[in-house]
Design an enzyme around this catalytic site. Sequence first.
Site, PDB file in Angstrom:
ATOM      1  N   ALA A  68       0.828  -1.197   0.000  1.00 65.33           N
ATOM      2  CA  ALA A  68       0.000   0.000   0.000  1.00 65.33           C
ATOM      3  C   ALA A  68       0.867   1.254   0.000  1.00 65.33           C
ATOM      4  O   ALA A  68       1.976   1.266   0.548  1.00 65.33           O
ATOM      5  CB  ALA A  68      -0.914   0.002   1.223  1.00 65.33           C
ATOM      6  N   GLY A 113       0.630  -5.718   0.345  1.00 61.31           N
ATOM      7  CA  GLY A 113      -0.260  -5.791  -0.809  1.00 61.31           C
ATOM      8  C   GLY A 113       0.442  -6.180  -2.087  1.00 61.31           C
ATOM      9  O   GLY A 113      -0.185  -6.706  -3.007  1.00 61.31           O
ATOM     10  N   GLU A 116       0.390  -9.852  -1.968  1.00 62.45           N
ATOM     11  CA  GLU A 116      -0.999 -10.258  -2.198  1.00 62.45           C
ATOM     12  C   GLU A 116      -1.360 -10.120  -3.675  1.00 62.45           C
ATOM     13  O   GLU A 116      -2.112 -10.942  -4.223  1.00 62.45           O
ATOM     14  CB  GLU A 116      -1.927  -9.424  -1.327  1.00 62.45           C
ATOM     15  CG  GLU A 116      -1.800  -9.785   0.156  1.00 62.45           C
ATOM     16  CD  GLU A 116      -2.575  -8.863   1.071  1.00 62.45           C
ATOM     17  OE1 GLU A 116      -3.370  -9.369   1.880  1.00 62.45           O
ATOM     18  OE2 GLU A 116      -2.381  -7.630   0.971  1.00 62.45           O
ATOM     19  N   GLU A 136       2.264  -7.147   7.799  1.00 63.26           N
ATOM     20  CA  GLU A 136       1.197  -6.311   8.350  1.00 63.26           C
ATOM     21  C   GLU A 136       1.067  -6.407   9.871  1.00 63.26           C
ATOM     22  O   GLU A 136       0.785  -5.406  10.539  1.00 63.26           O
ATOM     23  CB  GLU A 136      -0.151  -6.673   7.696  1.00 63.26           C
ATOM     24  CG  GLU A 136      -0.333  -6.101   6.307  1.00 63.26           C
ATOM     25  CD  GLU A 136       0.242  -6.972   5.206  1.00 63.26           C
ATOM     26  OE1 GLU A 136      -0.049  -6.723   4.029  1.00 63.26           O
ATOM     27  OE2 GLU A 136       0.996  -7.919   5.534  1.00 63.26           O
TER      28      GLU A 136
END
Length: 263
Positions: A68, A113, A116, A136
């Site tokens: 992010a 992310g 991911e 995270e």
Amino acid sequence: MSDQSSPVKVERRGAVGVLVIDRADRRNALSRDTLYALGRLGKELVSDPDVRAIVLTGAGDKAFCAGADLKERQGMSPDDVRKQVGLYRTELGVLDRSTKPVIAAINGVAFGGGLELALICDLRVAAPHAELALPETTLGIIPGAGGTQRLPRVVGEARAKEMILLGRKLGAAEALAWGLVNRVSPAGASVLDDTLAWIEPIAGGAPIAQSAALRAIDTSYEVPLELGLELERVYYDETLRSEDRLEALRAFAEKRKPAFRGV
């Protein structure tokens, strides 16, 4: 041609569409505009009949995607963050559900992310210097874009918990040993060029059969074996009706490489 103002660029390499996150100065972090661009351009490639595979990579050689965009996140309310995380599902869903193979060419760090995003892909190729992590929990949150669900399905529950709970980083060699990536590119090679060479059997293969195989695997992954076998039969029947299957038989008889047309 790609929009030069877009945070994501598109390249065509023969039958392969390449999506490049072009934010090297931000380590290719996922801003809101980047997520929207991935969704829009991903949809265009998935619907393009001339594209047989999609490769996703980052600009430069330091980061595939650092996750992010934390600079953008500053000042966001909890509801704003919820909406932002929701974009991972709505915008990246087109790649997740693609009936064309999607391959991540991980040219550097893939954190949060970014990992991911790579986990959405069907296959993953890493540069030797790549690092992969879901850190995270060390930041007081959890992977919220599919990491707690997709990582265990790839590496197993115990290893996924180790990565997530310890915030553990994996180098490329260890990621290969764990099955998190399918291939590590040779030292000194461009991971994108190596990926394109590696997936040549996909780019030059039978798209109807590849799509059927992907759907057979994806739709039956968590169903009982009996139902999975029935789904396999349904998708196999699709290939029986294709001209590509007949072309493969002709090519075998004539001792030549088949020329698949996706029909």
